[in-house]
Design an enzyme around this catalytic site. Structure first.
Site, mmCIF file in Angstrom:
data_model
loop_
_atom_site.group_PDB
_atom_site.id
_atom_site.type_symbol
_atom_site.label_atom_id
_atom_site.label_comp_id
_atom_site.label_asym_id
_atom_site.label_seq_id
_atom_site.Cartn_x
_atom_site.Cartn_y
_atom_site.Cartn_z
ATOM 1 N N ARG A 162 0.839 -1.199 0.000
ATOM 2 C CA ARG A 162 0.000 0.000 0.000
ATOM 3 C C ARG A 162 0.873 1.248 0.000
ATOM 4 N NH1 ARG A 162 -4.635 -0.535 4.594
ATOM 5 N NH2 ARG A 162 -4.041 1.637 4.864
ATOM 6 N N ARG A 174 -0.489 8.280 10.879
ATOM 7 C CA ARG A 174 -1.692 7.452 11.070
ATOM 8 C C ARG A 174 -1.764 6.921 12.504
ATOM 9 N NH1 ARG A 174 -0.141 3.628 6.544
ATOM 10 N NH2 ARG A 174 -1.908 2.300 7.060
HETATM 11 P P1 AMP Z 1 -7.372 1.890 6.342
HETATM 12 O O1 AMP Z 1 -7.352 0.979 5.177
HETATM 13 O O2 AMP Z 1 -8.545 1.639 7.271
HETATM 14 O O3 AMP Z 1 -6.058 1.944 7.082
HETATM 15 O O4 AMP Z 1 -7.622 3.362 5.759
HETATM 16 C C1 AMP Z 1 -6.694 3.967 4.885
HETATM 17 C C2 AMP Z 1 -6.881 5.475 4.907
HETATM 18 O O5 AMP Z 1 -8.214 5.805 4.452
HETATM 19 C C3 AMP Z 1 -6.777 6.111 6.284
HETATM 20 O O6 AMP Z 1 -5.436 6.374 6.662
HETATM 21 C C4 AMP Z 1 -7.589 7.398 6.077
HETATM 22 O O7 AMP Z 1 -6.826 8.353 5.327
HETATM 23 C C5 AMP Z 1 -8.716 6.929 5.158
HETATM 24 N N1 AMP Z 1 -9.888 6.490 5.960
HETATM 25 C C6 AMP Z 1 -10.347 5.224 6.104
HETATM 26 N N2 AMP Z 1 -11.421 5.206 6.913
HETATM 27 C C7 AMP Z 1 -11.658 6.484 7.284
HETATM 28 C C8 AMP Z 1 -12.595 7.104 8.144
HETATM 29 N N3 AMP Z 1 -13.528 6.403 8.812
HETATM 30 N N4 AMP Z 1 -12.538 8.466 8.276
HETATM 31 C C9 AMP Z 1 -11.621 9.181 7.622
HETATM 32 N N5 AMP Z 1 -10.669 8.659 6.831
HETATM 33 C C10 AMP Z 1 -10.673 7.311 6.661
#
Ligand code: AMP
Length: 221
Positions: A162, A174
């Site tokens: 990723r 993050r």
């Molecule tokens: P993840 O795959 O859950 O780690 O999400 C990857 C990225 O997507 C995160 O670092 C955020 O930038 C964005 N993202 C995912 N879910 C959310 C959420 N509920 N609210 C805001 N940004 C999100």
């Protein structure tokens, strides 16, 4: 049944959610996956979301919340959903309650995954994802490698790292956001009596597959 996956990046939320989904038929809804699919298809939503995701920042609520509201209205989510990556703030959790109340539903179970920090960073660096946006299987080159190096076991597409896992600054950002904005959700849901905390760590020889198995057994009881 509405299930929420909680826990820092790299704890294995996607893996556990995927296994529970496979065993119960409850769809897994990952906001990160929806964003990444939109980014790869260069949709308007994807182009806007990428401005935040590439820096490790949260995508604003005026994009994220309606997207989740819409996804929860699909036919496959009539009986429930496993939300993976949403809510990520108290504000989003309150908005989710409003969305669910309108649909006559509520949050039934919140699975809070906990993993030591050094293991988390290592897992983010060794995570690989399927490039096929309709498959999006997740692997770990150390803990859960594909049978054939670099190739998805499920669909045969190439695997990749990723973008936000390659960038050390984005990883740090993050994890900071998780501590500041997402971890307060632990108490929020504990107070509602729906929190189930599960430790996943090599040190106690308990991985995502073990946790998923126990939860599926309890759901099916
Ligand atoms: P993840 O795959 O859950 O780690 O999400 C990857 C990225 O997507 C995160 O670092 C955020 O930038 C964005 N993202 C995912 N879910 C959310 C959420 N509920 N609210 C805001 N940004 C999100």
């Amino acid at each position: 049944m509405i299930i929420i996956m909680l826990g820092a990046q790299g704890t294995g939320k996607g893996t556990v959610a995927g296994l529970i989904s496979e065993a119960t038929g409850i769809p897994q809804i990952s906001t990160g996956d929806i964003f990444r699919k939109n980014i790869s298809e260069k949709t308007e939503l994807g182009i806007e979301a990428d401005k935040y995701i590439s820096k490790g920042e949260l995508v604003p609520d005026d994009i994220t919340v309606p997207m989740v509201d819409d996804r929860l209205s699909w036919d496959d989510a009539k009986e429930g959903a496993i939300l993976d990556g949403f809510p990520r703030t108290i504000e989003q959790a309150k908005k989710l309650d409003e969305i669910l109340t309108k649909k006559g539903k509520k949050v039934d179970l919140v699975i809070n995954l906990v993993t030591p920090r050094d293991e988390i960073i290592d897992r983010m660096l060794t995570r690989r994802v399927c490039t096929n946006p309709d498959c999006k299987a997740t692997y770990n080159i150390k803990l859960h490698p594909p049978i054939k190096e670099g190739i998805c076991d499920k669909c045969g597409s190439p695997l990749k790292q990723r973008e936000d896992d390659k960038n050390a600054d984005a990883i740090k950002k993050r994890l900071e956001i998780y501590e500041e904005k997402t971890s307060p959700l632990i108490d929020f849901y504990k107070n509602k009596g729906v929190l189930r905390t599960e430790e996943i760590s090599i040190s106690i020889n308990r991985m995502g597959t073990d946790v998923a198995k126990d939860i599926v057994n309890d759901i099916k009881k």
